[in-house]
Design a protein around this motif. Structure first.
Motif, PDB file in Angstrom:
ATOM      1  N   ARG A 105      41.275  41.268  42.546  1.00 38.84           N
ATOM      2  CA  ARG A 105      42.432  41.582  43.393  1.00 38.84           C
ATOM      3  C   ARG A 105      43.311  40.347  43.462  1.00 38.84           C
ATOM      4  O   ARG A 105      42.864  39.298  43.936  1.00 38.84           O
ATOM      5  CB  ARG A 105      42.017  42.004  44.801  1.00 38.84           C
ATOM      6  CG  ARG A 105      41.370  43.379  44.855  1.00 38.84           C
ATOM      7  CD  ARG A 105      39.886  43.240  44.834  1.00 38.84           C
ATOM      8  NE  ARG A 105      39.193  44.516  44.637  1.00 38.84           N
ATOM      9  CZ  ARG A 105      37.898  44.597  44.349  1.00 38.84           C
ATOM     10  NH1 ARG A 105      37.167  43.508  44.250  1.00 38.84           N
ATOM     11  NH2 ARG A 105      37.341  45.767  44.163  1.00 38.84           N
ATOM     12  N   ALA A 155      46.423  38.280  44.871  1.00 38.89           N
ATOM     13  CA  ALA A 155      47.283  38.158  46.061  1.00 38.89           C
ATOM     14  C   ALA A 155      48.367  37.130  45.789  1.00 38.89           C
ATOM     15  O   ALA A 155      48.108  36.092  45.176  1.00 38.89           O
ATOM     16  CB  ALA A 155      46.454  37.738  47.276  1.00 38.89           C
ATOM     17  N   VAL A 198      37.527  43.841  37.165  1.00 40.83           N
ATOM     18  CA  VAL A 198      38.540  44.064  38.198  1.00 40.83           C
ATOM     19  C   VAL A 198      38.558  42.921  39.206  1.00 40.83           C
ATOM     20  O   VAL A 198      37.513  42.505  39.705  1.00 40.83           O
ATOM     21  CB  VAL A 198      38.283  45.394  38.946  1.00 40.83           C
ATOM     22  CG1 VAL A 198      39.302  45.596  40.062  1.00 40.83           C
ATOM     23  CG2 VAL A 198      38.335  46.568  37.978  1.00 40.83           C
ATOM     24  N   VAL A 216      48.704  42.298  47.746  1.00 42.07           N
ATOM     25  CA  VAL A 216      47.459  42.179  46.979  1.00 42.07           C
ATOM     26  C   VAL A 216      47.227  43.478  46.235  1.00 42.07           C
ATOM     27  O   VAL A 216      47.328  44.565  46.811  1.00 42.07           O
ATOM     28  CB  VAL A 216      46.270  41.803  47.900  1.00 42.07           C
ATOM     29  CG1 VAL A 216      46.169  42.709  49.097  1.00 42.07           C
ATOM     30  CG2 VAL A 216      44.944  41.766  47.148  1.00 42.07           C
ATOM     31  N   LEU A 217      46.958  43.373  44.937  1.00 41.49           N
ATOM     32  CA  LEU A 217      46.760  44.556  44.098  1.00 41.49           C
ATOM     33  C   LEU A 217      45.609  44.308  43.126  1.00 41.49           C
ATOM     34  O   LEU A 217      45.405  43.189  42.666  1.00 41.49           O
ATOM     35  CB  LEU A 217      48.017  44.852  43.274  1.00 41.49           C
ATOM     36  CG  LEU A 217      49.208  45.492  43.982  1.00 41.49           C
ATOM     37  CD1 LEU A 217      50.340  45.688  42.987  1.00 41.49           C
ATOM     38  CD2 LEU A 217      48.825  46.827  44.617  1.00 41.49           C
ATOM     39  N   PRO A 218      44.863  45.372  42.787  1.00 43.72           N
ATOM     40  CA  PRO A 218      43.819  45.213  41.781  1.00 43.72           C
ATOM     41  C   PRO A 218      44.427  45.033  40.389  1.00 43.72           C
ATOM     42  O   PRO A 218      45.421  45.674  40.059  1.00 43.72           O
ATOM     43  CB  PRO A 218      43.026  46.525  41.869  1.00 43.72           C
ATOM     44  CG  PRO A 218      43.913  47.500  42.544  1.00 43.72           C
ATOM     45  CD  PRO A 218      44.908  46.725  43.351  1.00 43.72           C
TER      46      PRO A 218
END
Lengths: 133, 133
Positions: A25, A27, A23, A36-38
């Motif tokens: 993140r 951006a 995982v 920003v998302l995983p």
């Protein structure tokens, strides 16, 4: 407990730490501001990829655009850990036959492979010295 | 194991999840492109703050600027978890007397309190149904 110290890591150490991480993140600059998302990443050597749906707004927004990808492992109890920041350019490949080891966690078609081409990789290690703080 | 499902959460659920969280990832547009770094946040109601050094480039770059803050809790083994995304504007306060509950993990002066004023909060829960996938 000792004193907390922040140590900059070199690129080799950064790559070693994020190898095998699932995982990160991501951006990027969306039309309405930073976001920003995983994402479920695959790190292979110095290549970072993830898969997404061709219809996702992420695909259109990050293709051929500057991005940043952050990976960390932080222990909130001990307040120790590390974080790595990869900055570079993302490119989306719509080749249905593209092979990638980034396995999405969700069912459903994810035919787009996004590759992050690193321009820089930096990282910091937050540890505790053995002297009393 | 059942099938993985992604469920959008409402704002109330998002705030409830990030209350008490110590670490978030702040994304912003640096002069040389998107960047994202972990920060030690304090969440109090619908207020999010963190502390930093007045000399940090972060302080100058995020003050009065759009930012995104991501908080998550992800189990890589079970591939479940949640993530919350706060988007809004950051403002840096140099008031040395400012009171904040965001306690920095590192020693050293951190007289600047950065407040993120939320414009939106969204979140997703990734769980597993009890039906076989």
């Amino acid at each position: 407990m000792g004193k907390h110290v922040l140590v900059e890591m070199d690129a080799e150490e950064c790559w070693r730490l994020i190898e095998g991480t699932q995982v990160g993140r991501l951006a990027w600059n969306a039309p309405d501001g930073p976001t920003v998302l995983p994402v479920n990443i695959a790190v292979d050597g110095t290549s970072i990829t993830f898969r997404t749906a061709s219809t996702s707004s992420l695909t259109a927004q990050v293709d051929d655009s500057p991005v940043a990808l952050e990976v960390d492992a932080i222990d909130e109890g001990y307040r120790t850990g590390w974080s790595v920041l990869v900055r570079g350019t993302a490119s989306a490949s719509f080749d249905a036959g593209a092979v990638t080891s980034a396995e999405p966690w969700l069912e459903g078609a994810r035919p787009v492979t996004v590759t992050v081409r690193p321009r820089s990789i930096t990282g910091r290690f937050l540890g505790v010295t053995d002297q009393p703080g």
